[in-house]
Enzyme design. Structure first.
Site: not given
Ligand code: G3D
Length: 186
Positions: A72-74
């Site tokens: 969730g932290q591209g």
């Protein structure tokens, strides 16, 4: 003797520090696993380079661990990829009960394996198919199939079913990793 001490004890024979990266999606069990491996006297350093992205680092005299979430932290990818270069061994943790996100875990693994700082290095990868105690958890064989681990030809890898809450499966994994690091260094 703790699991970490066992690994560090052997590595302590050699003076150089070994960096182990512990990766996986959030909630897969990385912190729980690392806390089981961590000796009480480890120096912990929480590095928070950007709000929302946490990296935990701790080390003893011979071993250094870097732990972070890949999910969730591209937008933080370039921050965490910076650590790939210094990783000499990888622990990749999977929540075996999280069938919905298995495909996300596979995407992250594939991206990791194709990264220039990982692709051409013989970095040993230990997979923990974690949360085996959960009734609907997939078997380690099934997890291995879904992640297509048999396609990893140029790196030593091993998958262990684990229940990090009880510490089950962790010694087997640590033993394997210890052998791999020893092989790489001789
Ligand atoms: P992370 O560091 O990868 O984000 P954590 O994951 O180690 O914080 O674990 C996330 C949640 O899963 C925690 O629950 C933790 O207790 C639980 N967990 C970790 N390993 C296992 C396991 O093997 N089996 C089961 N059943 N649960 C596990 P909470 O409730 O604290 O969020």
């Amino acid at each position: 003797m703790g699991l970490f001490d066992k690994l560090a004890g052997w590595l302590g024979l050699k003076k150089k520090e070994v960096n182990v990266l512990c990766l996986g999606l959030d909630n897969s069990g990385k912190t729980t696993i690392i806390n089981k491996l961590k000796p009480s006297n480890a120096q912990t350093q929480d590095i928070v380079p950007t709000i929302g992205f946490n990296i935990e680092k701790f080390k003893t005299s011979s071993l250094s661990f870097t732990v972070f979430d890949m999910s969730g932290q591209g937008r933080y990818r370039n921050l965490w990829e910076h650590y790939y270069k210094e990783g000499q061994a990888i622990i990749f943790v999977i929540d075996s009960a999280d069938k919905l996100r298995m495909v996300v875990a596979k995407e992250e693994l594939d991206t990791l394996l194709n990264h220039p700082d990982v692709k051409h290095r013989r970095v040993p990868i230990l997979f923990f198919a974690n949360k085996m105690d959960v009734r609907e958890a997939l078997s380690s064989v099934k997890v291995s199939q879904l992640l297509c681990l048999e396609n990893i030809k140029d790196k030593p890898w091993h998958i262990c079913a684990s229940d990090a809450l009880r510490g089950e499966g962790l010694p087997e994994g640590v033993d394997w990793l210890q052998d791999q690091i020893r092989t790489l260094r001789t």
